[in-house]
Design a protein around this motif. Structure first.
Motif, PDB file in Angstrom:
ATOM      1  N   GLN A  90       0.835  -1.208   0.000  1.00  0.00           N
ATOM      2  CA  GLN A  90       0.000   0.000   0.000  1.00  0.00           C
ATOM      3  C   GLN A  90       0.866   1.253   0.000  1.00  0.00           C
ATOM      4  OE1 GLN A  90      -3.387   0.458  -0.354  1.00  0.00           O
ATOM      5  NE2 GLN A  90      -2.774   2.600  -0.506  1.00  0.00           N
ATOM      6  N   GLU A  91       1.964   1.233   0.746  1.00  0.00           N
ATOM      7  CA  GLU A  91       2.858   2.396   0.809  1.00  0.00           C
ATOM      8  C   GLU A  91       3.443   2.722  -0.566  1.00  0.00           C
ATOM      9  OE1 GLU A  91       3.237  -0.320   2.790  1.00  0.00           O
ATOM     10  OE2 GLU A  91       2.659   0.437   4.749  1.00  0.00           O
ATOM     11  N   ASP A  92       3.799   1.682  -1.322  1.00  0.00           N
ATOM     12  CA  ASP A  92       4.363   1.903  -2.652  1.00  0.00           C
ATOM     13  C   ASP A  92       3.312   2.429  -3.621  1.00  0.00           C
ATOM     14  OD1 ASP A  92       6.924   1.116  -1.862  1.00  0.00           O
ATOM     15  OD2 ASP A  92       6.478  -0.995  -2.257  1.00  0.00           O
ATOM     16  N   LEU A  93       2.090   1.935  -3.498  1.00  0.00           N
ATOM     17  CA  LEU A  93       1.008   2.435  -4.346  1.00  0.00           C
ATOM     18  C   LEU A  93       0.711   3.894  -4.020  1.00  0.00           C
ATOM     19  CD1 LEU A  93      -1.151   2.000  -6.491  1.00  0.00           C
ATOM     20  CD2 LEU A  93      -2.626   1.028  -4.701  1.00  0.00           C
ATOM     21  N   SER A  94       0.681   4.229  -2.745  1.00  0.00           N
ATOM     22  CA  SER A  94       0.443   5.617  -2.330  1.00  0.00           C
ATOM     23  C   SER A  94       1.548   6.543  -2.836  1.00  0.00           C
ATOM     24  CB  SER A  94       0.335   5.710  -0.804  1.00  0.00           C
ATOM     25  OG  SER A  94      -0.791   5.009  -0.348  1.00  0.00           O
ATOM     26  N   SER A  95       2.796   6.116  -2.737  1.00  0.00           N
ATOM     27  CA  SER A  95       3.921   6.923  -3.232  1.00  0.00           C
ATOM     28  C   SER A  95       3.840   7.120  -4.741  1.00  0.00           C
ATOM     29  CB  SER A  95       5.247   6.258  -2.878  1.00  0.00           C
ATOM     30  OG  SER A  95       5.441   6.230  -1.501  1.00  0.00           O
ATOM     31  N   PHE A  96       3.487   6.061  -5.458  1.00  0.00           N
ATOM     32  CA  PHE A  96       3.330   6.127  -6.911  1.00  0.00           C
ATOM     33  C   PHE A  96       2.257   7.150  -7.284  1.00  0.00           C
ATOM     34  CE2 PHE A  96       0.850   4.534 -10.579  1.00  0.00           C
ATOM     35  CZ  PHE A  96       1.808   4.608 -11.568  1.00  0.00           C
ATOM     36  N   LEU A  97       1.113   7.091  -6.609  1.00  0.00           N
ATOM     37  CA  LEU A  97       0.025   8.023  -6.909  1.00  0.00           C
ATOM     38  C   LEU A  97       0.404   9.460  -6.556  1.00  0.00           C
ATOM     39  CD1 LEU A  97      -3.031   5.904  -5.743  1.00  0.00           C
ATOM     40  CD2 LEU A  97      -2.329   6.417  -8.089  1.00  0.00           C
ATOM     41  N   ALA A  98       1.072   9.653  -5.434  1.00  0.00           N
ATOM     42  CA  ALA A  98       1.503  10.999  -5.042  1.00  0.00           C
ATOM     43  C   ALA A  98       2.481  11.580  -6.063  1.00  0.00           C
ATOM     44  CB  ALA A  98       2.142  10.970  -3.651  1.00  0.00           C
ATOM     45  N   ALA A  99       3.384  10.756  -6.567  1.00  0.00           N
ATOM     46  CA  ALA A  99       4.340  11.218  -7.585  1.00  0.00           C
ATOM     47  C   ALA A  99       3.616  11.597  -8.871  1.00  0.00           C
ATOM     48  CB  ALA A  99       5.384  10.137  -7.860  1.00  0.00           C
ATOM     49  N   LYS A 100       2.596  10.828  -9.249  1.00  0.00           N
ATOM     50  CA  LYS A 100       1.815  11.145 -10.447  1.00  0.00           C
ATOM     51  C   LYS A 100       1.078  12.473 -10.287  1.00  0.00           C
ATOM     52  CE  LYS A 100       2.523   7.754 -13.291  1.00  0.00           C
ATOM     53  NZ  LYS A 100       3.230   8.017 -14.534  1.00  0.00           N
ATOM     54  N   VAL A 101       0.497  12.690  -9.112  1.00  0.00           N
ATOM     55  CA  VAL A 101      -0.218  13.938  -8.858  1.00  0.00           C
ATOM     56  C   VAL A 101       0.750  15.114  -8.924  1.00  0.00           C
ATOM     57  CG1 VAL A 101      -1.433  15.260  -7.055  1.00  0.00           C
ATOM     58  CG2 VAL A 101      -2.096  12.895  -7.538  1.00  0.00           C
ATOM     59  N   ARG A 102       1.926  14.987  -8.262  1.00  0.00           N
ATOM     60  CA  ARG A 102       2.931  16.054  -8.315  1.00  0.00           C
ATOM     61  C   ARG A 102       3.340  16.349  -9.749  1.00  0.00           C
ATOM     62  NH1 ARG A 102       4.915  13.480  -3.877  1.00  0.00           N
ATOM     63  NH2 ARG A 102       6.472  12.347  -5.069  1.00  0.00           N
ATOM     64  N   SER A 103       3.574  15.303 -10.519  1.00  0.00           N
ATOM     65  CA  SER A 103       3.999  15.470 -11.906  1.00  0.00           C
ATOM     66  C   SER A 103       2.938  16.202 -12.721  1.00  0.00           C
ATOM     67  CB  SER A 103       4.284  14.092 -12.511  1.00  0.00           C
ATOM     68  OG  SER A 103       4.562  14.197 -13.877  1.00  0.00           O
ATOM     69  N   GLN A 104       1.690  15.845 -12.522  1.00  0.00           N
ATOM     70  CA  GLN A 104       0.619  16.499 -13.270  1.00  0.00           C
ATOM     71  C   GLN A 104       0.422  17.945 -12.826  1.00  0.00           C
ATOM     72  OE1 GLN A 104      -2.887  14.039 -13.391  1.00  0.00           O
ATOM     73  NE2 GLN A 104      -1.808  12.395 -14.424  1.00  0.00           N
ATOM     74  N   HIS A 105       0.584  18.214 -11.525  1.00  0.00           N
ATOM     75  CA  HIS A 105       0.489  19.591 -11.046  1.00  0.00           C
ATOM     76  C   HIS A 105       1.601  20.450 -11.636  1.00  0.00           C
ATOM     77  CE1 HIS A 105      -2.068  18.707  -7.213  1.00  0.00           C
ATOM     78  NE2 HIS A 105      -2.747  18.536  -8.322  1.00  0.00           N
ATOM     79  N   LEU A 106       2.814  19.910 -11.681  1.00  0.00           N
ATOM     80  CA  LEU A 106       3.928  20.654 -12.264  1.00  0.00           C
ATOM     81  C   LEU A 106       3.702  20.916 -13.748  1.00  0.00           C
ATOM     82  CD1 LEU A 106       6.982  18.990 -10.492  1.00  0.00           C
ATOM     83  CD2 LEU A 106       6.124  21.326 -10.176  1.00  0.00           C
ATOM     84  N   ALA A 107       3.176  19.938 -14.452  1.00  0.00           N
ATOM     85  CA  ALA A 107       2.889  20.127 -15.878  1.00  0.00           C
ATOM     86  C   ALA A 107       1.834  21.211 -16.059  1.00  0.00           C
ATOM     87  CB  ALA A 107       2.428  18.811 -16.504  1.00  0.00           C
ATOM     88  N   ALA A 108       0.814  21.218 -15.208  1.00  0.00           N
ATOM     89  CA  ALA A 108      -0.225  22.249 -15.298  1.00  0.00           C
ATOM     90  C   ALA A 108       0.351  23.627 -14.992  1.00  0.00           C
ATOM     91  CB  ALA A 108      -1.371  21.920 -14.341  1.00  0.00           C
ATOM     92  N   MET A 109       1.248  23.700 -13.995  1.00  0.00           N
ATOM     93  CA  MET A 109       1.882  24.984 -13.673  1.00  0.00           C
ATOM     94  C   MET A 109       2.737  25.469 -14.830  1.00  0.00           C
ATOM     95  SD  MET A 109       2.934  24.460  -9.691  1.00  0.00           S
ATOM     96  CE  MET A 109       3.972  25.898  -9.673  1.00  0.00           C
ATOM     97  N   ARG A 110       3.518  24.562 -15.434  1.00  0.00           N
ATOM     98  CA  ARG A 110       4.342  24.951 -16.585  1.00  0.00           C
ATOM     99  C   ARG A 110       3.469  25.499 -17.705  1.00  0.00           C
ATOM    100  NH1 ARG A 110       7.562  20.734 -15.143  1.00  0.00           N
ATOM    101  NH2 ARG A 110       6.510  19.192 -16.409  1.00  0.00           N
ATOM    102  N   HIS A 111       2.368  24.840 -17.958  1.00  0.00           N
ATOM    103  CA  HIS A 111       1.450  25.273 -19.019  1.00  0.00           C
ATOM    104  C   HIS A 111       0.870  26.653 -18.689  1.00  0.00           C
ATOM    105  CE1 HIS A 111      -1.406  24.974 -22.277  1.00  0.00           C
ATOM    106  NE2 HIS A 111      -2.374  25.259 -21.428  1.00  0.00           N
ATOM    107  N   ALA A 112       0.431  26.831 -17.449  1.00  0.00           N
ATOM    108  CA  ALA A 112      -0.162  28.109 -17.055  1.00  0.00           C
ATOM    109  C   ALA A 112       0.849  29.246 -17.098  1.00  0.00           C
ATOM    110  CB  ALA A 112      -0.759  27.995 -15.656  1.00  0.00           C
ATOM    111  N   LEU A 113       2.091  28.970 -16.728  1.00  0.00           N
ATOM    112  CA  LEU A 113       3.109  30.023 -16.699  1.00  0.00           C
ATOM    113  C   LEU A 113       3.567  30.450 -18.089  1.00  0.00           C
ATOM    114  CD1 LEU A 113       5.211  28.885 -13.641  1.00  0.00           C
ATOM    115  CD2 LEU A 113       3.804  30.946 -13.831  1.00  0.00           C
ATOM    116  N   GLN A 114       3.227  29.701 -19.096  1.00  0.00           N
ATOM    117  CA  GLN A 114       3.608  30.098 -20.449  1.00  0.00           C
ATOM    118  C   GLN A 114       2.788  31.288 -20.931  1.00  0.00           C
ATOM    119  OE1 GLN A 114       3.353  26.585 -22.877  1.00  0.00           O
ATOM    120  NE2 GLN A 114       5.039  25.595 -21.828  1.00  0.00           N
ATOM    121  N   ASP A 115       1.682  31.584 -20.281  1.00  0.00           N
ATOM    122  CA  ASP A 115       0.816  32.697 -20.670  1.00  0.00           C
ATOM    123  C   ASP A 115       0.719  33.674 -19.504  1.00  0.00           C
ATOM    124  OD1 ASP A 115      -1.103  34.437 -21.539  1.00  0.00           O
ATOM    125  OD2 ASP A 115      -2.694  32.942 -21.732  1.00  0.00           O
TER     126      ASP A 115
END
Length: 108
Positions: free
Chosen positions: A43-68
């Protein structure tokens, strides 16, 4: 006690195909262990995997937003402390602060 999931359970939790879970495990994107040739995921590994995915998607959204600058500058008036900090120092060229300050000034 640590909860251990089968590949099927992980697939059901994530609402994806078993083959997709097996691919991510084989690629090392999700930590797991093989017991008698069958994958198991803590369960700990699944939780870490999901948290990393969320962080990655948030960073991608921030990069996209900061371009404008108009997009991110629209929320700056709601952040007076941040605006004060942005105008107080002189940020060196190439820094994130300089980028934000230059973008904000270009809108005025």
């Amino acid at each position: 006690m640590t909860r251990i999931h089968t590949v099927q359970e992980v697939a059901d939790l994530l609402r994806i195909e078993v083959s997709a879970v097996e691919r991510v495990l084989a690629d090392g994107g999700l930590r797991g262990l093989q017991i008698n040739g069958q994958w198991r995921v803590r369960q700990e590994d699944l939780s870490s995997f999901l948290a990393a995915k969320v962080r990655s998607q948030h960073l991608a959204a921030m990069r996209h937003a900061l371009q404008d600058p108009k997009r991110w500058a629209a929320i700056l008036p709601d952040c007076p402390v941040f605006l004060r900090q942005m105008y107080t120092p002189d940020y060196p060229d190439g820094t994130f602060g300089h980028f934000l300050k230059r973008g904000w000034e270009s809108l005025g």
